[in-house]
Design a protein around this motif. Structure first.
Motif, PDB file in Angstrom:
ATOM      1  N   HIS A 269      -1.673  10.050  13.417  1.00 41.59           N
ATOM      2  CA  HIS A 269      -2.274   9.478  11.858  1.00 41.59           C
ATOM      3  C   HIS A 269      -1.059   8.281  10.633  1.00 41.59           C
ATOM      4  O   HIS A 269      -0.848   9.424  10.234  1.00 41.59           O
ATOM      5  CB  HIS A 269      -3.553   9.768  11.177  1.00 41.59           C
ATOM      6  CG  HIS A 269      -4.629   9.356  10.811  1.00 41.59           C
ATOM      7  ND1 HIS A 269      -3.961   7.752  10.270  1.00 41.59           N
ATOM      8  CD2 HIS A 269      -5.771   8.268  10.261  1.00 41.59           C
ATOM      9  CE1 HIS A 269      -5.080   7.177   9.707  1.00 41.59           C
ATOM     10  NE2 HIS A 269      -5.760   7.968   9.263  1.00 41.59           N
TER      11      HIS A 269
ATOM     12  N   TRP B 189      -3.617  14.418  11.215  1.00 37.35           N
ATOM     13  CA  TRP B 189      -3.936  13.829   9.935  1.00 37.35           C
ATOM     14  C   TRP B 189      -3.320  14.931   8.903  1.00 37.35           C
ATOM     15  O   TRP B 189      -4.338  15.580   8.695  1.00 37.35           O
ATOM     16  CB  TRP B 189      -5.605  13.676   9.807  1.00 37.35           C
ATOM     17  CG  TRP B 189      -6.038  12.609   9.030  1.00 37.35           C
ATOM     18  CD1 TRP B 189      -5.834  11.782   8.483  1.00 37.35           C
ATOM     19  CD2 TRP B 189      -7.762  12.692   8.033  1.00 37.35           C
ATOM     20  NE1 TRP B 189      -6.227  11.328   7.328  1.00 37.35           N
ATOM     21  CE2 TRP B 189      -7.277  11.839   7.097  1.00 37.35           C
ATOM     22  CE3 TRP B 189      -8.310  13.438   8.262  1.00 37.35           C
ATOM     23  CZ2 TRP B 189      -8.719  10.620   6.749  1.00 37.35           C
ATOM     24  CZ3 TRP B 189      -9.577  13.480   7.515  1.00 37.35           C
ATOM     25  CH2 TRP B 189      -9.617  12.221   6.744  1.00 37.35           C
TER      26      TRP B 189
ATOM     27  N   ASN C 252      -3.311   3.577   7.346  1.00 37.51           N
ATOM     28  CA  ASN C 252      -5.136   3.511   5.994  1.00 37.51           C
ATOM     29  C   ASN C 252      -4.289   4.630   5.244  1.00 37.51           C
ATOM     30  O   ASN C 252      -5.791   4.816   3.983  1.00 37.51           O
ATOM     31  CB  ASN C 252      -6.303   4.214   7.108  1.00 37.51           C
ATOM     32  CG  ASN C 252      -6.583   2.842   8.419  1.00 37.51           C
ATOM     33  OD1 ASN C 252      -5.713   2.376   7.908  1.00 37.51           O
ATOM     34  ND2 ASN C 252      -7.539   3.581   8.971  1.00 37.51           N
TER      35      ASN C 252
ATOM     36  N   TYR D  89     -21.438   8.728   7.644  1.00 37.77           N
ATOM     37  CA  TYR D  89     -20.505  10.229   7.403  1.00 37.77           C
ATOM     38  C   TYR D  89     -21.178  11.064   6.292  1.00 37.77           C
ATOM     39  O   TYR D  89     -22.190  10.685   5.683  1.00 37.77           O
ATOM     40  CB  TYR D  89     -20.328   9.621   5.885  1.00 37.77           C
ATOM     41  CG  TYR D  89     -18.629   8.900   6.367  1.00 37.77           C
ATOM     42  CD1 TYR D  89     -17.894   8.613   6.996  1.00 37.77           C
ATOM     43  CD2 TYR D  89     -19.347   7.359   5.435  1.00 37.77           C
ATOM     44  CE1 TYR D  89     -16.831   7.546   7.471  1.00 37.77           C
ATOM     45  CE2 TYR D  89     -18.041   6.442   6.371  1.00 37.77           C
ATOM     46  CZ  TYR D  89     -17.319   6.186   6.711  1.00 37.77           C
ATOM     47  OH  TYR D  89     -16.174   5.316   7.208  1.00 37.77           O
TER      48      TYR D  89
ATOM     49  N   TYR E  70     -11.888  14.679   2.220  1.00 39.86           N
ATOM     50  CA  TYR E  70     -13.438  14.429   2.412  1.00 39.86           C
ATOM     51  C   TYR E  70     -14.004  15.790   3.140  1.00 39.86           C
ATOM     52  O   TYR E  70     -13.325  16.737   3.419  1.00 39.86           O
ATOM     53  CB  TYR E  70     -13.526  13.339   3.971  1.00 39.86           C
ATOM     54  CG  TYR E  70     -12.813  11.960   3.567  1.00 39.86           C
ATOM     55  CD1 TYR E  70     -13.069  10.912   2.703  1.00 39.86           C
ATOM     56  CD2 TYR E  70     -11.501  12.051   4.392  1.00 39.86           C
ATOM     57  CE1 TYR E  70     -12.709   9.709   2.904  1.00 39.86           C
ATOM     58  CE2 TYR E  70     -10.895  10.697   4.061  1.00 39.86           C
ATOM     59  CZ  TYR E  70     -11.448   9.531   3.224  1.00 39.86           C
ATOM     60  OH  TYR E  70     -10.612   8.117   2.590  1.00 39.86           O
TER      61      TYR E  70
ATOM     62  N   THR F  20     -14.475   9.091  11.521  1.00 35.44           N
ATOM     63  CA  THR F  20     -14.098  10.299  10.450  1.00 35.44           C
ATOM     64  C   THR F  20     -16.058  10.380  10.579  1.00 35.44           C
ATOM     65  O   THR F  20     -16.869   9.209  10.291  1.00 35.44           O
ATOM     66  CB  THR F  20     -14.230   9.723   9.383  1.00 35.44           C
ATOM     67  OG1 THR F  20     -12.957  10.218   9.309  1.00 35.44           O
ATOM     68  CG2 THR F  20     -14.678  11.192   8.028  1.00 35.44           C
TER      69      THR F  20
ATOM     70  N   PHE G 185      -6.690   0.054   2.443  1.00 35.19           N
ATOM     71  CA  PHE G 185      -7.001   0.410   2.725  1.00 35.19           C
ATOM     72  C   PHE G 185      -6.581   1.499   1.867  1.00 35.19           C
ATOM     73  O   PHE G 185      -5.663   2.107   1.652  1.00 35.19           O
ATOM     74  CB  PHE G 185      -8.178   0.808   3.590  1.00 35.19           C
ATOM     75  CG  PHE G 185      -8.999   2.208   3.448  1.00 35.19           C
ATOM     76  CD1 PHE G 185     -10.353   2.105   2.771  1.00 35.19           C
ATOM     77  CD2 PHE G 185      -8.773   3.143   4.016  1.00 35.19           C
ATOM     78  CE1 PHE G 185     -11.393   3.303   2.794  1.00 35.19           C
ATOM     79  CE2 PHE G 185      -9.809   3.842   4.280  1.00 35.19           C
ATOM     80  CZ  PHE G 185     -10.925   4.415   3.422  1.00 35.19           C
TER      81      PHE G 185
ATOM     82  N   TYR H 122      -2.516   6.884   4.540  1.00 35.63           N
ATOM     83  CA  TYR H 122      -2.340   8.616   4.563  1.00 35.63           C
ATOM     84  C   TYR H 122      -1.301   8.348   4.023  1.00 35.63           C
ATOM     85  O   TYR H 122      -0.023   7.995   4.159  1.00 35.63           O
ATOM     86  CB  TYR H 122      -3.157   9.215   5.619  1.00 35.63           C
ATOM     87  CG  TYR H 122      -5.157   8.919   5.432  1.00 35.63           C
ATOM     88  CD1 TYR H 122      -5.017   9.890   4.412  1.00 35.63           C
ATOM     89  CD2 TYR H 122      -5.046   7.817   6.466  1.00 35.63           C
ATOM     90  CE1 TYR H 122      -7.273   8.876   4.543  1.00 35.63           C
ATOM     91  CE2 TYR H 122      -6.614   7.837   6.234  1.00 35.63           C
ATOM     92  CZ  TYR H 122      -8.159   8.060   5.213  1.00 35.63           C
ATOM     93  OH  TYR H 122      -9.091   7.802   4.910  1.00 35.63           O
TER      94      TYR H 122
ATOM     95  N   ALA I  97      -9.540  11.932  12.706  1.00 33.35           N
ATOM     96  CA  ALA I  97      -8.811  12.033  11.753  1.00 33.35           C
ATOM     97  C   ALA I  97      -9.480  13.577  11.447  1.00 33.35           C
ATOM     98  O   ALA I  97     -10.245  13.990  10.995  1.00 33.35           O
ATOM     99  CB  ALA I  97      -8.725  11.480  11.029  1.00 33.35           C
TER     100      ALA I  97
HETATM  101  C1  8OZ Z   1     -13.204   5.985   6.592  1.00 35.86           C
HETATM  102  C2  8OZ Z   1     -13.378   7.031   6.163  1.00 35.86           C
HETATM  103  C3  8OZ Z   1     -13.637   8.267   6.204  1.00 35.86           C
HETATM  104  C4  8OZ Z   1     -12.296   8.423   6.913  1.00 35.86           C
HETATM  105  C5  8OZ Z   1      -8.937   6.927   7.535  1.00 35.86           C
HETATM  106  C6  8OZ Z   1     -10.064   9.016   8.117  1.00 35.86           C
HETATM  107  O1  8OZ Z   1      -8.795   4.898   7.421  1.00 35.86           O
HETATM  108  C7  8OZ Z   1     -10.231   7.551   7.937  1.00 35.86           C
HETATM  109  C8  8OZ Z   1     -11.340   7.250   6.970  1.00 35.86           C
HETATM  110  C9  8OZ Z   1     -11.891   6.034   7.550  1.00 35.86           C
HETATM  111  O2  8OZ Z   1      -8.309   6.262   9.049  1.00 35.86           O
END
Ligand code: 8OZ
Length: 356
Positions: free
Chosen positions: A176, A102, A179, A343, A68, A26, A235, A181, A58
Motif C-alpha cells: 500500500h 500497510w 492514499n 466501518y 484506525y 477498510t 485524501f 499513508y 489494508a
Molecule cells: C477509508 C477509510 C479508512 C481507511 C485507504 C486504507 O484509503 C484506506 C482507508 C480508506 O487506503
C-alpha cells in the motif's frame, strides 16, 4: 472471443479466473485487543471468492502501523492463524487472495499507538483535519520525523509482515503506497521536506519505497508482489508539486522488479476532477495494470478492450454484492451498499447482503 471482465488472466504467478478484482476495503471489524480475524471476517471474504482476485483490507505490518480502530494485523502468530482461516475458505471456493501491507505513518494518533507515542512520518508536518479513534473524532497531531537510521527497522517490519502473510497462505502481497499513508508520504513533496537522501529529488523521495519493495520482493518473489499508487488523490491532506513527473518516475523505477501488477487509483476518491494522464503510467509500466476508481461493468469492459487496463478493481460494488461477478455476467440489478455500515459494527452491512 473478445477479452472482457470475465476472461481469465494472470498477475505474475497468480492466476485469475476472471478480471474482476475486489479492491482493498477498510471495514474495521477486527477485535480491538488482538487484531485477529474472526469467523465473521472469514465469511465476508469467502462470500466474495468468485472475484478473480481479492485484495484484503489494508492491514498494519506492526503496532506502529495502526491508524484506525478495529483493524486486523499481520504481525503476530495469532493474526497469522486467523488469516489462515480466511485464505483456506477463499481457496476452497476457488478464489485467490493477496494481503495489503500497510503502515499509516502520520495518519494516526497516540491513542492508537503503543505507549501513546507520536505517529511517525518523513517530516514533522501535521495533516489537516481529524481522524476517527476509539474516543471519537480528534484532531491529527504533529508526527515525529523519522531518523534515517530508523528506516531499516520499518523495512524489517515489512519483511516480517510479508513472511507472516505467506505463512498465512496468501497468494501474494500488495504494497500500500497510496492514499497518504507512510510510503506515499515519502513520495509526495507536500509531506516530505527531508534534506537527507530520502527527500528533495525524485530519486530521493522514491528511495524508501524502492528499498521496501526490494526487501519484500526478496522474501516473496516479485511475481507475488503488487503495488498500489494514487498519484492525484488528495485524501489525507496530500499534495505534490508535479504528480505526473513524480509518478512517471516511480513507475519507471518499479520496472526493475518485474512486479506482478501495478494498481492505480485513477483520480480523487472524493470525486473532484484532476488532470493526470493515467494512460502514460499504463504505457510506462512493463507488467500488468489494475485500474480502480468508479468503474462499472461497461467502463471496465471498455478499459480492458481498449488495452488501458488488464484487470479492474471494484470497491463499493463488492461491499453490497458478494456475487458481483454473477450479477455483471447477466446484467442483474445490484444491491446498494449502505455507507452507514462501511466501518465498524458487526454482521449487519458486512455479511448479510443477499446473493441472486
Ligand atoms: C477509508 C477509510 C479508512 C481507511 C485507504 C486504507 O484509503 C484506506 C482507508 C480508506 O487506503
Amino acid at each position: 472471443m473478445a477479452i472482457d471482465l470475465f476472461s481469465p488472466t494472470h498477475l505474475g504467478a497468480i492466476s485469475l479466473k476472471n478480471r474482476m478484482v475486489m479492491a482493498p476495503l477498510t471495514r474495521s471489524r477486527a477485535p480491538k485487543d488482538t487484531g485477529v480475524p474472526q469467523a465473521m471476517n472469514v465469511t465476508y471474504y469467502e462470500q466474495r471468492a468468485t472475484a478473480g482476485l481479492i485484495v484484503t483490507e489494508a492491514t498494519p505490518i506492526s503496532a506502529m502501523g495502526h491508524g484506525y480502530p478495529f483493524l486486523p494485523g499481520i504481525y503476530t502468530d495469532a493474526q497469522v492463524a486467523g488469516w489462515k482461516k480466511v485464505t483456506a475458505a477463499v481457496h476452497a471456493k476457488g478464489g485467490k487472495i493477496v494481503l495489503q501491507l500497510w503502515h499509516v505513518g502520520r495518519i494516526s494518533h497516540p491513542s492508537l499507538l503503543p505507549n501513546n507515542v507520536l505517529p511517525v512520518a518523513p517530516s514533522a508536518i501535521k495533516p489537516a483535519g481529524q481522524l476517527y479513534t476509539y474516543e471519537g473524532m480528534v484532531d491529527f497531531v504533529e508526527p515525529r520525523a523519522l531518523e534515517a537510521s530508523e528506516l531499516p527497522g520499518i523495512i524489517a517490519d515489512y519483511v516480517h509482515a510479508t513472511q507472516c502473510a505467506l505463512a498465512a497462505g496468501f497468494d501474494g502481497v500488495e504494497i500500500h503506497a497510496a492514499n497518504g499513508y507512510l510510503l506515499d508520504q515519502f513520495l509526495r513533496d507536500g509531506s516530505n521536506k527531508r534534506t537527507d537522501n530520502y527527500g528533495g529529488s525524485l530519486e530521493n523521495r522514491t528511495r524508501f519505497l524502492l528499498e521496501v519493495t526490494k526487501a519484500i520482493v526478496e522474501v516473496a518473489g516479485a511475481d507475488k508482489v503488487g503495488i498500489r499508487l494514487s498519484p492525484v488523490n488528495p485524501f489525507n491532506d496530500m499534495t505534490d508539486s508535479n504528480p505526473q513527473a513524480l509518478f512517471n518516475y516511480v513507475v519507471s523505477a518499479l520496472n526493475q522488479f518485474n512486479l506482478a501488477y501495478l494498481h492505480v487509483i485513477e483520480g480523487d476518491v472524493g470525486g473532484k476532477a484532476v488532470a493526470f494522464d493515467f494512460a502514460e503510467l499504463r504505457k510506462l509500466f512493463k507488467g500488468a495494470y489494475m485500474a480502480n476508481l468508479g468503474y462499472d461493468k461497461t467502463r471496465g469492459n471498455a478499459a480492458i478492450a481498449s488495452g488501458h487496463a488488464d484487470v479492474i478493481a471494484f470497491g463499493v460494488p463488492f461491499i453490497g454484492n458478494p456475487d458481483l461477478v454473477a450479477r455483471y455476467k447477466i446484467d442483474a440489478p445490484l444491491n446498494v451498499a449502505d455507507a452507514n455500515t462501511f466501518y465498524g459494527g458487526a454482521e449487519q452491512g458486512y455479511i448479510d447482503y443477499p446473493t441472486l
